[in-house]
Design a protein around this motif. Structure first.
Motif, mmCIF file in Angstrom:
data_model
loop_
_atom_site.group_PDB
_atom_site.id
_atom_site.type_symbol
_atom_site.label_atom_id
_atom_site.label_comp_id
_atom_site.label_asym_id
_atom_site.label_seq_id
_atom_site.Cartn_x
_atom_site.Cartn_y
_atom_site.Cartn_z
ATOM 1 N N LYS A 79 0.833 -1.210 0.000
ATOM 2 C CA LYS A 79 0.000 0.000 0.000
ATOM 3 C C LYS A 79 0.862 1.252 0.000
ATOM 4 N N SER A 80 2.003 1.192 0.718
ATOM 5 C CA SER A 80 2.914 2.340 0.744
ATOM 6 C C SER A 80 3.499 2.604 -0.637
ATOM 7 N N LEU A 81 3.869 1.540 -1.359
ATOM 8 C CA LEU A 81 4.396 1.700 -2.714
ATOM 9 C C LEU A 81 3.356 2.337 -3.623
ATOM 10 N N LEU A 82 2.100 1.891 -3.482
ATOM 11 C CA LEU A 82 1.027 2.452 -4.305
ATOM 12 C C LEU A 82 0.786 3.915 -3.957
ATOM 13 N N THR A 83 0.765 4.222 -2.662
ATOM 14 C CA THR A 83 0.545 5.600 -2.212
ATOM 15 C C THR A 83 1.630 6.531 -2.717
#
Length: 309
Positions: free
Chosen positions: A47-51
């Protein structure tokens, strides 16, 4: 052809310039695919990579965790902060995938280029943005907002998606709403306005009967009345040029700041019309997409019961 590793059958990654690239060999969702492909990575890390906008699918930044992947696609993970970070004072990027871009436009910015204005438009700003990845990239107009109207709108990233959206607009779009401050206190709590609209170039005229114009239907709901103004929520059944502005004028309550359609007062220094909600089925995946922004604070302040003078 992609070979599978002996341990767990995960697809091997190959380094390509500044990216780690994974090939999709079977249908999957992006979150699931990354967790399988990047051994040991947690959902939180994905999720952090996507954000942080460092995940791309077929060279397009992807932030949707459940984005559907198909065989033949390439998923790329940037090893550094992506240089396509979007920042512009007139546009806020709400969503982007391989097929479309959803933005929130500020008032004063044209949606598309005209003969007199080519560069200071949302279309031009987004074209410059997508060209950072590939100089042949561009965005395609799906619908428009008036220059002085702010709010949510979307653009397609290829002609096929543009045609799908335009040709099936009424089936794809499930909810499209605006909020406005209008002059005077509305007589009804809710109602509808229907008429036939004709574009006269300098303005749009309205007729109560079919005079050859385009049929238009607007539903309205009065949210609040105060200080000689009304805060009104509007839902469009049709999307004609200047539709809300003309229909509110026909009710005797023009949009605040809209001199063209009968409101001489401009307490906000802008036209008080904002597209705050857009819901639609994704033209490729079919997923229901919903975008909503709060009512603009200046709109709400104008109809507060007691205002500081």
């Amino acid at each position: 052809m992609l070979k599978k590793s002996k341990a767990g059958g995960r697809p091997r990654a190959r380094a390509a310039a500044k990216y780690t690239v994974y090939s999709v060999t079977e249908p999957d969702e992006l979150m699931s695919f990354l967790m399988k492909s990047m051994a040991g990575i947690s959902r939180t890390r994905v999720k952090s990579l996507l954000t942080h906008r460092v995940v791309l699918v077929d060279n397009n930044i992807q932030t949707q965790y459940n984005f559907p992947l198909k065989p033949g696609m390439k998923v790329q993970i940037s090893r550094e902060k992506h240089n396509r970070e979007f920042r512009n004072p007139m546009l806020k990027l709400l969503y982007e995938d391989a097929y479309l871009i959803v933005v929130e436009k500020k008032e004063g910015l044209l949606s598309v280029a005209t003969d007199h204005q080519k560069e200071r438009t949302a279309q031009h700003i987004l074209n410059e943005y997508v060209k950072r990845e590939n100089r042949n990239n561009r965005v395609f107009v799906v619908h428009r907002l008036d220059r002085e109207t702010s709010g949510i709108m979307m653009y397609a990233k290829d002609e096929k998606t543009q045609h799908t959206l335009r040709d099936n607009w009424h089936d794809i779009v499930t909810d499209r709403r605006y909020v406005a401050v209008v002059s005077g206190e509305m007589e009804k709590d809710q109602g509808s306005v229907e008429s036939w609209l004709t574009d006269r170039k300098l303005y749009v005229s309205s007729s109560d009967y079919d005079d050859g114009g385009k049929y238009a239907l607007t539903h309205y709901k009065t949210i609040k009345r105060a200080n000689g103004y009304s805060l009104v929520e509007l839902q469009l059944e049709t999307g004609r040029k200047n539709q809300i502005r003309v229909h509110m004028q026909s009710l005797g309550h023009p949009v605040v700041g809209d001199e063209r359609y009968g409101c001489p007062v401009d307490p906000l220094g802008r036209m008080a019309l904002h597209a705050f909600k857009l819901c639609f089925h994704h033209p490729v995946t079919g997923e229901l997409m919903a975008f909503e922004t709060p009512y603009p604070s200046p709109f709400k302040n104008l109809v507060m019961k007691s205002r500081q003078m």
